[in-house]
Design a protein around this motif. Sequence first.
Motif, PDB file in Angstrom:
ATOM      1  N   HIS A 274       0.823  -1.208   0.000  1.00 30.28           N
ATOM      2  CA  HIS A 274       0.000   0.000   0.000  1.00 30.28           C
ATOM      3  C   HIS A 274       0.859   1.261   0.000  1.00 30.28           C
ATOM      4  O   HIS A 274       0.523   2.237  -0.682  1.00 30.28           O
ATOM      5  CB  HIS A 274      -0.934  -0.012   1.219  1.00 30.28           C
ATOM      6  N   VAL A 275       1.958   1.253   0.746  1.00 26.79           N
ATOM      7  CA  VAL A 275       2.831   2.430   0.784  1.00 26.79           C
ATOM      8  C   VAL A 275       3.438   2.691  -0.591  1.00 26.79           C
ATOM      9  O   VAL A 275       3.495   3.832  -1.060  1.00 26.79           O
ATOM     10  CB  VAL A 275       3.943   2.256   1.842  1.00 26.79           C
ATOM     11  N   VAL A 276       3.888   1.630  -1.257  1.00 22.63           N
ATOM     12  CA  VAL A 276       4.476   1.799  -2.594  1.00 22.63           C
ATOM     13  C   VAL A 276       3.440   2.344  -3.567  1.00 22.63           C
ATOM     14  O   VAL A 276       3.736   3.224  -4.385  1.00 22.63           O
ATOM     15  CB  VAL A 276       5.066   0.470  -3.105  1.00 22.63           C
ATOM     16  N   SER A 277       2.203   1.865  -3.488  1.00 19.34           N
ATOM     17  CA  SER A 277       1.163   2.383  -4.385  1.00 19.34           C
ATOM     18  C   SER A 277       0.871   3.848  -4.103  1.00 19.34           C
ATOM     19  O   SER A 277       0.615   4.627  -5.029  1.00 19.34           O
ATOM     20  CB  SER A 277      -0.114   1.546  -4.272  1.00 19.34           C
ATOM     21  N   GLU A 278       0.936   4.237  -2.828  1.00 18.81           N
ATOM     22  CA  GLU A 278       0.717   5.643  -2.480  1.00 18.81           C
ATOM     23  C   GLU A 278       1.850   6.519  -3.023  1.00 18.81           C
ATOM     24  O   GLU A 278       1.608   7.585  -3.587  1.00 18.81           O
ATOM     25  CB  GLU A 278       0.615   5.806  -0.958  1.00 18.81           C
ATOM     26  N   ILE A 279       3.087   6.072  -2.841  1.00 24.45           N
ATOM     27  CA  ILE A 279       4.227   6.844  -3.333  1.00 24.45           C
ATOM     28  C   ILE A 279       4.183   6.948  -4.856  1.00 24.45           C
ATOM     29  O   ILE A 279       4.476   8.008  -5.441  1.00 24.45           O
ATOM     30  CB  ILE A 279       5.551   6.206  -2.877  1.00 24.45           C
TER      31      ILE A 279
END
Length: 542
Positions: A274-279
Amino acid sequence: MHNIAIYDTTLRDGSQSEEIHLSTADKIRIACKLDDLGIGYIEGGWPGSNPTDMSFFKEIKNYELKTSKVAAFGSTHLANSSPETDKNLQSLIAARTEVITIFGKTWDIHVQEALRTTLDRNLEIIHNSLAFLRPQVAELFFDAEHFFDGFKANREFAMACLDRAVQAGADSIILCDTNGGTLPHEVGDIVAQVRKAFPHTVLGIHAHNDGELAVANSLQAVQNGVRHIQGTINGYGERCGNANLCSIIPNLEIKMDIPCLPQGCMAKLTNVSHVVSEIANVRSFHRQPFVGKSAFAHKGGVHVSAVQKNPKTYEHIPPALVGNKQRILLSDLAGQSNILFKAKRYGFDLDKNDPFVLELLSELKHRENRGYEFSAAEASFELLLNRVMGRSRDYFKIIAFRVFDTQRSEDDDPFTEATVMVKVGGMVEHTAATGMGPVNALDNALRKALQRFYPNIATMHLVDFKVRVLWDLKNDDGQFAGTASQVRVLIESRDQHTQWVTVGVHYNILEASRQALEDSINYKLFKDDQAKLTRALRDRDQ
């Protein structure tokens, strides 16, 4: 079975996805998350291709990575040059990474038509490039580009390419399904043949997903002797993407009992996804296996009843293993089991024959038949539940509202103003506000009217706003309603503590928006009241 080395190429292959652009700062943040996850290798990019990647290799040296080694990526030298004069190879050395990965052609059609050189010259290029880099780096990997297609077209030449790479000192040979069209049984057979020919060489797999088989091909390669897997978080990559490490890692560790991360790290996988998709500024794919929001979501009443008794009935792994969680959804498919589960979660221990359950189920089915979507708007459901149970009060009532949208000339932006009349307790507040469009103006006017009664609403703000036309709904004549259709509005809001989604449905988009806005503010006030009550009870007990 040996441990599998995971080689992440999100920062290079993943950033080649058409909707993704990563800055140096973005790459640093992702690299730190990958290191925390326990990824063995992080491919930072191609230093000879752009300033951003070169900046990353310089900046990442300021960070002490716990588990990951950083790799620089490039190609073999040009056909009309030598390693000593090739700028690409010089840039790889200048990046000063622990690992260098270069790719070379192994499919004869690429050598002859893309490089415009001979097969013998290509073998020299592979050997000379790797031999030149060998003394300069701790670990040296060779990506055999288009290997599977090359093997099927000209086995002797493809194998000769690998042989030259091994002779030049490559630590690992990675077999690439660059076009992503090879089938799993083909991958297994070809990898087995390569394994037999090079028994002492570490083999890897780099699979693309053009046939929706990148994960399956990677796992099949492991079954036939591969010990190094390349892929990306969430499967990001050019065209249809790369092998998805968020599926490969749990399949290896849970299903195949093959370690590939440090102990205890796999529970971080969902968060990293999820963090990678947000970034990357790409919305998470809810139905992504293992880490998606819907991966362990249950909607049908039969399913819910079963998983409450034993989650194994409809869950292939415990979701906590990958940092995910079970979710029970609400819809017109919902049965009493769904209602009871949700009610218990919100503090109501009800019996299935309780009249409140039957009333709530009837109201839920009625609303969803009109187009409401409570599985995506749980805040609206929680308010509905508490209203049926008599635990939520009416914080305010909108008596009337009106929105004006005018445009003075063709070149001017539209001017929007909203007026609202709100009743709070025995008092009526009548006010107006402007905004960037009708929904924003209505939101501003509503907040302005309520501010003196509930000043804490200043801490909440809108995060996302979605409108969906419900084309399946028909008008009174049985015809599809077109622009007169019902619309569903979902509003996502947040304050300093939490985030929530509310829903509104109507043929008038402003009325649907008003419903969702009203629920959003009511939910904020309701949760704040609950927090105050919790603090008061705690203070009393102390």
